[in-house]
Design a protein around this motif. Structure first.
Motif, PDB file in Angstrom:
ATOM      1  N   ALA A 303       0.825  -2.787  12.306  1.00 18.51           N
ATOM      2  CA  ALA A 303       0.142  -3.588  13.321  1.00 18.51           C
ATOM      3  C   ALA A 303       0.949  -4.711  13.436  1.00 18.51           C
ATOM      4  O   ALA A 303       1.299  -5.261  14.434  1.00 18.51           O
ATOM      5  CB  ALA A 303      -1.289  -3.921  12.950  1.00 18.51           C
ATOM      6  N   SER A 304       1.684  -5.242  12.239  1.00 17.74           N
ATOM      7  CA  SER A 304       2.285  -6.289  12.512  1.00 17.74           C
ATOM      8  C   SER A 304       3.810  -6.107  12.909  1.00 17.74           C
ATOM      9  O   SER A 304       4.554  -6.945  13.193  1.00 17.74           O
ATOM     10  CB  SER A 304       2.272  -7.320  11.158  1.00 17.74           C
ATOM     11  OG  SER A 304       2.963  -6.596  10.104  1.00 17.74           O
ATOM     12  N   GLY A 305       4.191  -5.132  12.362  1.00 14.22           N
ATOM     13  CA  GLY A 305       5.979  -4.862  12.594  1.00 14.22           C
ATOM     14  C   GLY A 305       6.787  -5.325  11.662  1.00 14.22           C
ATOM     15  O   GLY A 305       7.932  -5.453  11.513  1.00 14.22           O
ATOM     16  N   VAL A 306       6.089  -5.754  10.283  1.00 11.30           N
ATOM     17  CA  VAL A 306       6.694  -6.495   9.352  1.00 11.30           C
ATOM     18  C   VAL A 306       6.189  -5.544   7.960  1.00 11.30           C
ATOM     19  O   VAL A 306       5.566  -5.260   7.699  1.00 11.30           O
ATOM     20  CB  VAL A 306       6.082  -7.721   8.954  1.00 11.30           C
ATOM     21  CG1 VAL A 306       6.867  -8.458   7.993  1.00 11.30           C
ATOM     22  CG2 VAL A 306       6.446  -8.743  10.152  1.00 11.30           C
ATOM     23  N   ASP A 307       7.662  -5.132   7.534  1.00 10.20           N
ATOM     24  CA  ASP A 307       7.563  -3.968   6.374  1.00 10.20           C
ATOM     25  C   ASP A 307       8.086  -4.432   5.178  1.00 10.20           C
ATOM     26  O   ASP A 307       8.437  -3.469   4.254  1.00 10.20           O
ATOM     27  CB  ASP A 307       8.320  -2.672   6.759  1.00 10.20           C
ATOM     28  CG  ASP A 307       9.716  -3.082   7.284  1.00 10.20           C
ATOM     29  OD1 ASP A 307      10.293  -3.984   7.331  1.00 10.20           O
ATOM     30  OD2 ASP A 307      10.245  -1.934   7.688  1.00 10.20           O
ATOM     31  N   ARG A 308       8.118  -5.688   4.956  1.00  9.95           N
ATOM     32  CA  ARG A 308       8.370  -6.552   3.802  1.00  9.95           C
ATOM     33  C   ARG A 308       7.168  -7.003   3.048  1.00  9.95           C
ATOM     34  O   ARG A 308       6.960  -8.035   4.120  1.00  9.95           O
ATOM     35  CB  ARG A 308       9.759  -7.177   3.802  1.00  9.95           C
ATOM     36  CG  ARG A 308      10.369  -7.545   2.354  1.00  9.95           C
ATOM     37  CD  ARG A 308      11.983  -8.054   2.492  1.00  9.95           C
ATOM     38  NE  ARG A 308      12.356  -8.468   1.286  1.00  9.95           N
ATOM     39  CZ  ARG A 308      13.889  -8.696   1.038  1.00  9.95           C
ATOM     40  NH1 ARG A 308      14.340  -8.895   2.340  1.00  9.95           N
ATOM     41  NH2 ARG A 308      14.147  -8.604  -0.178  1.00  9.95           N
ATOM     42  N   VAL A 309       6.856  -6.885   1.913  1.00  6.76           N
ATOM     43  CA  VAL A 309       5.494  -7.402   1.835  1.00  6.76           C
ATOM     44  C   VAL A 309       5.373  -8.063   0.371  1.00  6.76           C
ATOM     45  O   VAL A 309       5.936  -7.618  -0.587  1.00  6.76           O
ATOM     46  CB  VAL A 309       4.282  -6.308   1.648  1.00  6.76           C
ATOM     47  CG1 VAL A 309       3.001  -6.770   1.342  1.00  6.76           C
ATOM     48  CG2 VAL A 309       4.469  -5.465   3.197  1.00  6.76           C
ATOM     49  N   LEU A 310       4.999  -9.249   0.496  1.00  2.00           N
ATOM     50  CA  LEU A 310       4.763 -10.091  -0.773  1.00  2.00           C
ATOM     51  C   LEU A 310       3.162  -9.787  -1.267  1.00  2.00           C
ATOM     52  O   LEU A 310       2.529 -10.597  -0.542  1.00  2.00           O
ATOM     53  CB  LEU A 310       5.146 -11.559  -0.599  1.00  2.00           C
ATOM     54  CG  LEU A 310       6.751 -11.790  -0.528  1.00  2.00           C
ATOM     55  CD1 LEU A 310       7.404 -11.010   0.777  1.00  2.00           C
ATOM     56  CD2 LEU A 310       6.692 -13.322  -0.183  1.00  2.00           C
ATOM     57  N   LEU A 311       3.089  -9.174  -2.427  1.00  2.00           N
ATOM     58  CA  LEU A 311       1.613  -8.927  -2.861  1.00  2.00           C
ATOM     59  C   LEU A 311       1.452  -9.944  -4.058  1.00  2.00           C
ATOM     60  O   LEU A 311       2.022 -10.153  -5.117  1.00  2.00           O
ATOM     61  CB  LEU A 311       1.709  -7.694  -3.483  1.00  2.00           C
ATOM     62  CG  LEU A 311       1.768  -6.354  -2.619  1.00  2.00           C
ATOM     63  CD1 LEU A 311       2.132  -5.010  -3.141  1.00  2.00           C
ATOM     64  CD2 LEU A 311       0.483  -6.175  -1.527  1.00  2.00           C
ATOM     65  N   MET A 312       0.422 -10.962  -3.751  1.00  7.38           N
ATOM     66  CA  MET A 312      -0.077 -11.817  -4.732  1.00  7.38           C
ATOM     67  C   MET A 312      -1.134 -11.245  -5.544  1.00  7.38           C
ATOM     68  O   MET A 312      -2.299 -11.031  -4.709  1.00  7.38           O
ATOM     69  CB  MET A 312      -0.522 -13.161  -4.151  1.00  7.38           C
ATOM     70  CG  MET A 312      -0.758 -14.393  -4.732  1.00  7.38           C
ATOM     71  SD  MET A 312      -2.108 -14.196  -6.026  1.00  7.38           S
ATOM     72  CE  MET A 312      -3.131 -15.354  -5.132  1.00  7.38           C
ATOM     73  N   LEU A 313      -0.925 -10.740  -6.811  1.00  9.77           N
ATOM     74  CA  LEU A 313      -1.706  -9.753  -7.492  1.00  9.77           C
ATOM     75  C   LEU A 313      -2.394 -10.752  -8.565  1.00  9.77           C
ATOM     76  O   LEU A 313      -3.288  -9.864  -9.398  1.00  9.77           O
ATOM     77  CB  LEU A 313      -0.862  -8.790  -8.131  1.00  9.77           C
ATOM     78  CG  LEU A 313      -0.048  -7.939  -6.998  1.00  9.77           C
ATOM     79  CD1 LEU A 313       0.989  -7.241  -7.726  1.00  9.77           C
ATOM     80  CD2 LEU A 313      -0.980  -6.799  -6.456  1.00  9.77           C
TER      81      LEU A 313
END
Length: 346
Positions: A303-313
């Motif tokens: 949906a965003s078109g952004v495929d690099r993700v920073l996961l705060m876990l």
């Protein structure tokens, strides 16, 4: 989009009952777990003068983690540029680029108009100096730089070392506004998006960035990145139960401890503001069972078109649950997302 990448975002948050040592021990454990579990990168944050975040130097933390990992990229999300000398930040980025074999990414931002600027710089730097600082930093990558602006005035100097990565270490600009998208596009830099934006808002800024970048002669493609809170458990109810209390504490401390030097930009926050935030986070972020996490993460990327993700876990506030979440994401969530998104690439 250019290919899915997943990073573990080490917020180095200090939750109720944690010592500083426990915070940093947990960050290192999560970094090791991420490398062992198939993550692509790590991202570190920078905090000043607050009790719930205890890393005052994203660059120093990135250097430490580059030395303790072998394969992962490590980036800053973000280095608060107007509180530092842009030439010195560029020198440190170039040094990490060289020492790491090209595994370093520099994320830049200015944060809010908070007391950091009173202590380390000035509110004028926050209001008017950011563009100048970014341009001085980028000029510093070239091997020689001088400045004659409102905030930076110095004779030509020659920063070193030279970049190992051509033309310079990957550099991102954080932002949430059309102004920020235009700024990044004019400079030919990708963007970092943070927790507060929904997918539609990110998509609008990505489209605006593409238009402005093309107009400025920067063809791309650009691999933008976004941060999101993530947590995995055996059931949806368990995931929410493990996360909601620490999340309330986290957001509550943020509201109490930020010392603003001017009114907060944007709409005023009513009494139900945080309840709406929690509803947004728990209903859309990758929180729940592995299946739910994979579905939501895939949907957000599309949906965003952004495929690099920073996961705060680490939002649970418990080091054991944070490391468990890192490992389960690596084993049970990321392969599913990669498979689903990779099918489109083929």
């Amino acid at each position: 989009m250019t290919g899915f990448r997943a990073g573990a975002m080490l917020f180095t948050g200090r939750f109720e009952g944690m010592t500083d040592k426990q915070v940093f021990d947990s960050a290192l454990a999560n970094a090791k777990a991420a490398e062992e579990s198939g993550f692509d990168e790590l991202w570190v944050t920078e905090h000043h003068y607050i009790s719930y975040g205890v890393n005052p130097s994203a660059l120093a933390m990135a250097a430490f983690l580059l030395g303790r990992t072998e394969k992962l990229r490590v980036g800053t999300a973000v280095t608060l540029l107007p509180t530092h000398s842009p030439v010195h930040v560029a020198e440190q980025a170039l040094l990490l680029d060289q020492l790491s074999g090209g595994r370093f990414d520099l994320g830049l931002g200015r944060g809010g108009p908070v007391v950091d600027y009173e202590v380390m710089s000035s509110l004028d730097h926050w209001e008017r100096g950011y563009d100048q600082a970014v341009r001085v930093l980028l000029d510093s990558y070239s091997g020689k730089v001088s400045a004659d602006t409102e905030f930076y005035e110095f004779r030509e100097v020659r920063p070193a070392p030279a970049p190992r990565t051509s033309p310079h270490p990957p550099t991102f600009l954080a932002g949430t506004s059309p102004e920020a998208a235009r700024r990044a596009a004019r400079l030919g830099l990708p963007m970092l998006f943070f927790f507060s934006q929904d997918d539609a808002s990110k998509a609008e800024l990505v489209a605006l960035h593409a238009e402005e970048a093309a107009r400025a002669g920067h063809a791309g493609p650009f691999q933008h990145a976004f941060a999101t809170i993530a947590h995995v458990a055996d059931t949806e109810e368990q995931a929410v139960a493990e996360l909601i209390g620490p999340l309330r504490q986290f957001y509550g401390k943020a509201e109490q401890e930020y010392v603003l030097l001017r009114d907060r930009p944007g709409p005023q926050r009513g009494e139900d503001y945080f309840e709406k935030v929690f509803e947004f986070v728990l209903s859309t972020f990758p929180i729940g069972t592995p299946r739910t996490c994979a579905q939501r993460l895939e949907a957000s990327v599309r949906a965003s078109g952004v495929d690099r993700v920073l996961l705060m876990l680490e939002g649970s506030g418990r080091p054991d649950l944070a490391e468990r979440t890192v490992r389960r994401f690596g084993a049970e969530v990321l392969p599913v997302v990669r498979s689903a998104l990779g099918a489109d690439d083929r």
